[in-house]
Design a protein around this motif. Structure first.
Motif, short mmCIF file in Angstrom:
data_model
loop_
_atom_site.label_atom_id
_atom_site.label_comp_id
_atom_site.label_asym_id
_atom_site.label_seq_id
_atom_site.Cartn_x
_atom_site.Cartn_y
_atom_site.Cartn_z
N CYS A 120 0.73 4.02 -2.89
CA CYS A 120 0.36 5.41 -2.60
C CYS A 120 1.38 6.39 -3.15
O CYS A 120 1.06 7.56 -3.39
CB CYS A 120 0.15 5.62 -1.10
N HIS A 121 2.59 5.91 -3.41
CA HIS A 121 3.58 6.78 -4.08
C HIS A 121 3.21 7.02 -5.54
O HIS A 121 3.77 7.91 -6.17
CB HIS A 121 4.99 6.17 -3.99
N ARG A 122 2.28 6.26 -6.05
CA ARG A 122 1.78 6.54 -7.40
C ARG A 122 0.98 7.84 -7.39
O ARG A 122 0.81 8.46 -8.43
CB ARG A 122 0.88 5.39 -7.90
N ASN A 150 6.29 11.32 -2.33
CA ASN A 150 6.97 11.90 -1.17
C ASN A 150 6.32 11.30 0.09
O ASN A 150 5.46 10.44 -0.03
CB ASN A 150 6.80 13.42 -1.16
N HIS A 151 6.75 11.76 1.24
CA HIS A 151 6.13 11.30 2.48
C HIS A 151 5.44 12.46 3.18
O HIS A 151 5.59 12.68 4.37
CB HIS A 151 7.16 10.64 3.40
N SER A 152 4.71 13.22 2.41
CA SER A 152 3.99 14.39 2.93
C SER A 152 2.76 13.94 3.73
O SER A 152 2.34 12.79 3.63
CB SER A 152 3.55 15.25 1.75
N VAL A 192 0.84 -1.20 0.00
CA VAL A 192 0.00 0.00 0.00
C VAL A 192 0.88 1.26 0.00
O VAL A 192 0.63 2.21 -0.74
CB VAL A 192 -0.97 0.00 1.22
N HIS A 193 1.92 1.21 0.81
CA HIS A 193 2.85 2.36 0.88
C HIS A 193 3.40 2.68 -0.52
O HIS A 193 3.33 3.83 -0.97
CB HIS A 193 3.99 2.00 1.84
N GLU A 194 3.89 1.65 -1.20
CA GLU A 194 4.47 1.90 -2.53
C GLU A 194 3.40 2.34 -3.52
O GLU A 194 3.64 3.23 -4.33
CB GLU A 194 5.23 0.67 -3.03
N ARG A 217 -0.14 14.49 3.00
CA ARG A 217 -1.12 14.00 2.01
C ARG A 217 -0.88 12.55 1.67
O ARG A 217 -1.81 11.77 1.48
CB ARG A 217 -1.06 14.86 0.76
N PHE A 218 0.42 12.20 1.58
CA PHE A 218 0.77 10.80 1.31
C PHE A 218 0.25 9.90 2.43
O PHE A 218 -0.43 8.90 2.19
CB PHE A 218 2.29 10.66 1.17
N TRP A 219 0.55 10.28 3.68
CA TRP A 219 0.15 9.43 4.80
C TRP A 219 -1.37 9.36 4.95
O TRP A 219 -1.91 8.33 5.38
CB TRP A 219 0.81 9.90 6.11
ZN LIG Z 1 7.88 5.74 0.83
#
Ligand SMILES: [Zn+2]
Length: 178
Positions: free
Chosen positions: A138-140, A144-146, A134-136, A148-150
């Motif tokens: 969501c990088h789509r 970044n790890h903003s 899921v983490h990877e 918004r990403f989390w």
């Molecule tokens: Zn990451």
């Protein structure tokens, strides 16, 4: 000092030792207690501390070549299917999924949507595997790890924090097996 202990002095009256989840030793002591007294206290707790330290950092045996080959095969079965299923939930497309056996990272995602995953994920709980995927994915959406990403990770996996913590605490002992 016997152990690399972190000493926290406060207005408390008694001294206590604690092992943190990541294997640190924390001593909580009264303000008046001398360093020598704290050392003597630690010495008296030595066997308890050693027992608990060995529990937080289990030494897992290194993987044999055959085991790594089997792990790669299992990962090639398991992980691409997981990516396919979870990509629908995240709502993104994926280009290519590559499985590697590596010591450095659990996964990565390129701007083109190529996802790399570590075969050692097969030694992690299934939910942790899902979290990395899921983490990877969501990088789509966010490279970044903003916040918004989390937020996106949390939308798909509301309890992702405990899986992330698992990796932080136990991940290195898994990676050290290769
Ligand atoms: Zn990451």
């Amino acid at each position: 000092m016997l152990f690399d202990a972190e000493i926290i002095r406060s207005s408390r009256r008694t001294v206590a030792v604690q092992i943190t989840r990541d294997g640190g030793v924390v001593v909580r002591a009264p303000l008046w207690m001398s360093g020598r007294k704290i050392e003597a206290f630690l010495e008296s707790k030595r066997s308890w501390i050693e027992k608990h330290l060995s529990r937080t950092a289990p030494q897992l045996p290194p993987l044999t070549e055959e085991e790594i080959t089997a792990l790669l095969a299992a990962a090639k079965e398991d992980l691409p299917r997981r990516v396919e299923r979870l990509a629908l939930q995240v709502g993104v497309s994926v280009n290519r999924v590559t499985i590697r056996c590596q010591r450095t990272r659990w996964g990565s995602c390129s701007a083109k949507g190529n996802i790399n995953l570590n075969c050692l994920l097969m030694l992690c709980p299934e939910e942790v595997r899902d979290y990395v995927v899921v983490h990877e994915l969501c990088h789509r959406r966010e490279m970044n790890h903003s916040p918004r990403f989390w937020a996106e990770v949390e939308r798909v996996m509301p309890d992702y924090r405990c899986h992330r913590r698992w990796l932080k605490e136990k991940g290195s002992s898994v990676m050290q097996r290769i």
